[in-house]
Design an enzyme around this catalytic site. Structure first.
Site, PDB file in Angstrom:
ATOM      1  N   ASN A 171       0.803  -1.231   0.000  1.00 55.58           N
ATOM      2  CA  ASN A 171       0.000   0.000   0.000  1.00 55.58           C
ATOM      3  C   ASN A 171       0.831   1.274   0.000  1.00 55.58           C
ATOM      4  O   ASN A 171       0.392   2.302  -0.484  1.00 55.58           O
ATOM      5  CB  ASN A 171      -1.015  -0.001   1.143  1.00 55.58           C
ATOM      6  CG  ASN A 171      -0.387   0.046   2.506  1.00 55.58           C
ATOM      7  OD1 ASN A 171       0.769  -0.346   2.684  1.00 55.58           O
ATOM      8  ND2 ASN A 171      -1.128   0.529   3.483  1.00 55.58           N
ATOM      9  N   GLY A 228       1.559 -11.384  10.706  1.00 56.58           N
ATOM     10  CA  GLY A 228       2.389 -10.838  11.790  1.00 56.58           C
ATOM     11  C   GLY A 228       2.492 -11.794  12.967  1.00 56.58           C
ATOM     12  O   GLY A 228       3.559 -11.932  13.578  1.00 56.58           O
ATOM     13  N   GLU A 255       4.160  -4.305  12.568  1.00 55.18           N
ATOM     14  CA  GLU A 255       3.234  -3.192  12.335  1.00 55.18           C
ATOM     15  C   GLU A 255       2.042  -3.791  11.609  1.00 55.18           C
ATOM     16  O   GLU A 255       2.152  -4.143  10.442  1.00 55.18           O
ATOM     17  CB  GLU A 255       3.962  -2.148  11.472  1.00 55.18           C
ATOM     18  CG  GLU A 255       3.351  -0.797  11.505  1.00 55.18           C
ATOM     19  CD  GLU A 255       3.256  -0.288  12.913  1.00 55.18           C
ATOM     20  OE1 GLU A 255       2.104  -0.138  13.365  1.00 55.18           O
ATOM     21  OE2 GLU A 255       4.277  -0.082  13.568  1.00 55.18           O
ATOM     22  N   CYS A 310      -3.213   1.377   6.729  1.00 55.27           N
ATOM     23  CA  CYS A 310      -3.466   0.828   8.069  1.00 55.27           C
ATOM     24  C   CYS A 310      -3.949   1.924   9.006  1.00 55.27           C
ATOM     25  O   CYS A 310      -4.502   1.641  10.055  1.00 55.27           O
ATOM     26  CB  CYS A 310      -2.255   0.079   8.604  1.00 55.27           C
ATOM     27  SG  CYS A 310      -0.765   1.004   8.510  1.00 55.27           S
ATOM     28  N   GLU A 358       8.102   2.848  14.330  1.00 50.17           N
ATOM     29  CA  GLU A 358       8.890   3.179  13.157  1.00 50.17           C
ATOM     30  C   GLU A 358       9.027   4.697  13.108  1.00 50.17           C
ATOM     31  O   GLU A 358       8.349   5.419  13.828  1.00 50.17           O
ATOM     32  CB  GLU A 358       8.158   2.715  11.898  1.00 50.17           C
ATOM     33  CG  GLU A 358       7.830   1.246  11.970  1.00 50.17           C
ATOM     34  CD  GLU A 358       7.786   0.593  10.624  1.00 50.17           C
ATOM     35  OE1 GLU A 358       8.863   0.269  10.096  1.00 50.17           O
ATOM     36  OE2 GLU A 358       6.687   0.406  10.108  1.00 50.17           O
TER      37      GLU A 358
HETATM   38  C1  UN1 Z   1       0.164   2.644   6.262  1.00 47.52           C
HETATM   39  O1  UN1 Z   1      -1.022   2.806   6.058  1.00 47.52           O
HETATM   40  O2  UN1 Z   1       0.635   1.491   6.315  1.00 47.52           O
HETATM   41  O3  UN1 Z   1      -0.093   8.184   8.172  1.00 47.52           O
HETATM   42  C2  UN1 Z   1       1.127   3.769   6.400  1.00 47.52           C
HETATM   43  C3  UN1 Z   1      -0.314   7.799   7.030  1.00 47.52           C
HETATM   44  C4  UN1 Z   1       0.848   7.560   6.099  1.00 47.52           C
HETATM   45  C5  UN1 Z   1       1.455   6.224   6.327  1.00 47.52           C
HETATM   46  C6  UN1 Z   1       0.477   5.100   6.308  1.00 47.52           C
HETATM   47  N1  UN1 Z   1       1.838   8.598   6.309  1.00 47.52           N
HETATM   48  O4  UN1 Z   1      -1.441   7.572   6.638  1.00 47.52           O
END
Ligand code: UN1
Length: 498
Positions: free
Chosen positions: A154, A235, A252, A286, A466
């Site tokens: 993604n 995970g 994550e 996510c 992270e």
């Molecule tokens: C993710 O969805 O795995 O904060 C990362 C955010 C982006 C990173 C998302 N800077 O939505």
């Protein structure tokens, strides 16, 4: 459309075909008959070769001064700027997201390069007094070794950069195992790392199937750290293997992020946030907003506003200029999102808009799902508890601030969260009481910046973060050093006591 791209593995500073003969392909999610890239189904022999190359390179890379290591990473940032447009086009074709978002994905990698490079001149430890006379005490950070970086589709540039850049500045060597859906993006990224001139073996790339290559890397005795971003189910398996083999592991995983809209909120602002948080990247973040917790006094009005805006969202290929909602990554994911509609109906939720695959005109050539609002969702429903990873948002009604926080927290996950309110007291209470790694006040659940820690509580992660300086904690060990310059044996806890 351009021809399909042939991806190869990158091991010991060279591009290689796999020792296996099978190749796999990635497709354009907006135009499923188009093959974007072919990539090798790497074998255990390839894994062994990559790990050995990273292990050998570690012996010298760990001794390169950190500011010098950081200069390679800085150069990656500069090269990413030069290649930004070409890479953005590739992300849109292979992963699907709109071009503006694809540029953001790369920008996150660029930001991470410059931030991580700065850490090369910090990597601070502590000095502290010893309890004994003529004795000196300090801590220094040491690298961990060979790091396997297993990344999702993604954010095909940003997430590998979040992991690779701090890992390298800290003195580790890396093997990137990218998602099967975005091999070309990973290959282009590693071409840029290669152009930055890292010594052979410091940066390696292995394509292949997660259950084969990913698993073999996680199990490999010479891999010292695994950093994984992906599904909770995978995970858990990664965590189990790393527990058994005593590896450092940073996980994550999923989210079920909520945005609260209180009755005193600026509703237009909250609406902008909800649309971007729920439907940006087609809900495939996510951090995506998958629950909207609405105060009952504004629920009807806000729902009507949301419906109006959702109805107007334009679906299309990411590389078409006016696209707002791009395709879903692949058929399996499209199927999964569709299945959640049946689950929603069976559980008594009401589909206000969307709820189906989009097949109008050219959309039938790709994997498109209409942006969807589910109403009458209660906390026990699966659509309120499970990560859907698509353009679907569940509306939940509450009658007080306390209920809103309780419902937001009523989830196994804890990545991102948001509250829209003009009441400063509620805002601060929310910052304290929300159980999540990230809380936004009057902003949507998506949009984390690279110099702050990123990660979640509860089943979203396993306690690591992270990005930001927290990434340095992930990719280093502490070494505590005592220097006794007294010239005699000094027994701590004993010789300085009566
Ligand atoms: C993710 O969805 O795995 O904060 C990362 C955010 C982006 C990173 C998302 N800077 O939505």
């Amino acid at each position: 459309m351009t021809n399909s791209f042939t991806c190869r593995n990158f091991i010991d500073g060279k591009w290689w075909d796999s020792t296996g003969k099978t190749t796999l392909e990635s497709r354009n999610p907006a135009y499923k008959s188009e093959i974007v890239a072919t990539f090798p189904r790497s074998t255990i022999a390839d894994v062994n070769q990559a790990v050995e190359s990273a292990r050998q390179a570690y012996k010298t890379w760990r001794k390169v001064p950190a500011p010098a290591r950081a200069e390679y990473v800085f150069l990656v940032g500069e090269l990413l700027i030069q290649h930004k447009e070409e890479l953005a086009q590739l992300i849109s074709r292979e992963m699907g997201k709109p071009l503006t978002e694809a540029r953001g994905d790369i920008q996150e990698g660029i930001d991470c390069a410059f931030y991580s490079a700065g850490e090369g001149r910090r990597l601070f430890g502590q000095t502290t007094p010893s309890e004994m006379p003529n004795k000196f005490a300090m801590t220094v950070r040491t690298p961990i070794g060979v790091c396997a970086l297993i990344t999702p589709w993604n954010f095909p540039i940003a997430i590998p950069c979040w992991k690779a850049m701090p890992a390298l500045v800290c003195g580790n060597t890396i093997i990137l195992k990218p998602a099967e859906d975005t091999p070309a993006c990973a290959t282009k990224l590693i071409e840029i790392f290669a152009a930055a001139g890292f010594p052979p073996g410091v940066v390696n790339l292995l394509h292949g199937v997660g259950e084969e290559v990913g698993k073999a890397l996680v199990e490999h005795a010479d891999v010292n750290l695994v950093s994984f971003t992906g599904s909770s189910a995978t995970g858990s398996q990664v965590g189990e293997i790393c527990g058994r083999t005593h590896k450092r592991v940073c996980l994550e995983m999923g989210g079920k992020n909520a945005q609260i809209v209180m009755e005193d909120a600026d509703l237009e602002l909250a609406l902008d946030g909800a649309i971007w948080g729920a439907f940006g990247t087609t809900g495939q973040r996510c951090t995506a907003t998958s629950r909207l917790i609405l105060h009952r006094d504004i629920k009807a009005q806000f729902t009507a506003m949301l419906w109006e805006r959702t109805k107007k969202l334009r679906l299309g290929a990411g590389y078409d200029a006016d696209t707002e909602i791009a395709a879903i990554i692949n058929e399996r994911q499209l199927q999964r999102v569709s299945e959640y509609m049946d689950i929603a109906r069976e559980e008594g939720a009401n589909i206000l808009i969307g709820g189906e695959v989009a097949v109008e005109g050219a959309l039938k050539e790709g994997y498109f799902f209409k942006p969807t609002i589910l109403d009458n969702v209660t906390p026990q429903m699966r659509v309120a508890r499970e990560e859907i990873f698509g353009p679907v948002v569940a509306l939940m009604e509450v009658s007080s601030f306390e209920d809103a926080i309780a419902i937001l927290n009523d989830t196994n996950y804890g990545l991102s969260s948001s509250i829209y309110t003009r009441d400063i007291n509620r805002a601060f209470a929310a910052m304290r009481d929300i159980e999540a790694g990230i809380t936004y006040i009057n902003g949507p659940t998506i949009g984390a910046e690279v110099h702050l820690p990123f990660g979640g509580v509860k089943q979203t992660g396993n306690g690591h973060r992270e990005a930001g300086s927290a990434a340095i904690d992930t990719f280093t060990e502490w070494k505590t050093v005592y220097v006794d310059f007294s010239g005699s044996l000094q027994r701590a806890q004993i010789d300085n006591r009566d």
